[in-house]
Scaffold this active site. Structure first.
Site, PDB file in Angstrom:
ATOM      1  N   ARG A  64       1.855  -1.541  12.135  1.00 38.78           N
ATOM      2  CA  ARG A  64       0.323  -2.095  12.274  1.00 38.78           C
ATOM      3  C   ARG A  64       0.040  -2.895  13.617  1.00 38.78           C
ATOM      4  NH1 ARG A  64      -2.696  -6.204   8.036  1.00 38.78           N
ATOM      5  NH2 ARG A  64      -4.675  -5.622   8.545  1.00 38.78           N
ATOM      6  N   TRP A  70       0.859  -1.158  -0.162  1.00 41.44           N
ATOM      7  CA  TRP A  70       0.208  -0.070  -0.059  1.00 41.44           C
ATOM      8  C   TRP A  70       0.969   1.291  -0.002  1.00 41.44           C
ATOM      9  CZ3 TRP A  70      -3.246   1.503   5.026  1.00 41.44           C
ATOM     10  CH2 TRP A  70      -4.345   2.637   4.591  1.00 41.44           C
ATOM     11  N   HIS A 103      11.825  -5.825   5.162  1.00 40.26           N
ATOM     12  CA  HIS A 103      11.147  -6.102   6.236  1.00 40.26           C
ATOM     13  C   HIS A 103      12.407  -6.214   7.148  1.00 40.26           C
ATOM     14  CE1 HIS A 103       7.301  -6.551   4.415  1.00 40.26           C
ATOM     15  NE2 HIS A 103       7.455  -7.550   3.880  1.00 40.26           N
TER      16      HIS A 103
END
Length: 296
Positions: A131, A53, A109
């Site tokens: 998140r 996103w 990541h």
């Protein structure tokens, strides 16, 4: 030379103490020695935190909201994942990054201490999207069901235990978010929350635009918000990962873009699991100013 059968559904390998996807661990020397460019923009996240996103958002910002320019290639080409290696299957993230013109967008990541030193030395701008751990654990479980590069996740109950003890790819969520949060004290890092992005994309995207020193009008901003909405991206073959071979990602088991919401964890956690999670969370996060919302 490794082949696909050597890397699919294999156990994680330790890299400097962190559990890592087997395929990626085989290429570690090249990753460590990667040469950044001073104008590289790094997108860092723990897996399943909205990486694709924010990648598409940043690509649109750099291209001044030009949708046609953003259709120039797959997201894996426009925003290569630094540590991505698929022996015998496709171009590695490093190979793709070496081809890309500046300013490059680099997805990773990696925890702070596994990120190649070159990025810190060049003072590259970084955007970290965080998140809440409960939604991450549920999303990661479904991702590992369909992603054959990962070990088979087992049952949800088994997987949650692995997640809470950091025995998943990239290690502990707690360590990851805390270390990136701390790193922003000494480095240009824009730290964003997934839940804030869902609740008010306009304000959060404005933060990214300012951080990247761009000046875009409201019409372009609205275009970016629409083009990067979950509903549009889920149906966009350039970003929804349906271009990868089914030997790697089997969308029949779970789509790469599954729900894109905050609070889905409530459909999976039992009362006992939630209580255990909260107790561990409180211990792990007691000494940090980080504040997460588990629903909007």
């Amino acid at each position: 030379m490794l082949s696909p059968k050597d890397i699919l559904r294999k156990d994680l390998k330790l890299v400097h103490g962190y559990p890592m996807t087997c395929a990626f661990a085989s290429n570690w020397e090249k990753i460590e020695q990667f040469h950044s460019r001073p104008d590289d923009i790094v997108i860092a996240t723990y897996p399943k935190s909205g990486t694709t996103w924010v990648s598409e958002i940043i690509d649109m910002i750099l291209n001044d909201g030009d949708i046609e320019k953003c259709k120039r290639g797959f997201i894996t080409e426009k925003v290569p994942m630094l540590e991505m290696t698929l022996p015998g299957l496709r171009t590695s993230g490093i190979e793709q990054l070496e081809k890309n013109p500046s300013p490059r967008i680099v997805k990773t990541h990696l925890p702070t201490d596994l990120l190649p030193k070159s990025f810190w030395e060049n003072n590259c701008k970084m955007i970290y999207l965080a998140r809440n751990a409960k939604d991450v654990s549920v999303s990661y479980y479904h991702f590992d069901l369909m992603n054959n590069l990962q070990p088979f996740p087992g049952t949800w109950e088994e997987y949650l235990e692995k997640f809470l003890t950091g025995k998943v790819a990239y290690g502990s969520w707690f360590t990851h978010v805390k270390n990136w949060w701390k790193k922003k004290e000494e480095h240009p890092i824009l730290f964003l929350y997934y839940e804030d992005m869902k609740e008010n994309p306009k304000e959060e995207i404005k933060k990214i635009i300012r951080f990247l020193e761009k000046n875009l009008n409201d019409e372009i901003l609205d275009r970016i918000i629409h083009h990067t909405s979950f509903e549009v991206m889920k149906d966009n073959p350039l970003v929804n990962y349906t271009h990868l071979p089914t030997t790697v990602m089997d969308h029949s088991k779970s789509p790469f873009m599954r729900k894109g919401t905050a609070g889905d964890w409530k459909n999976y956690f039992t009362v006992a699991q939630n209580e255990k999670f909260d107790a561990i969370y409180e211990t792990e996060m007691s000494k940090t100013a980080l504040q997460f919302r588990t629903e909007i």
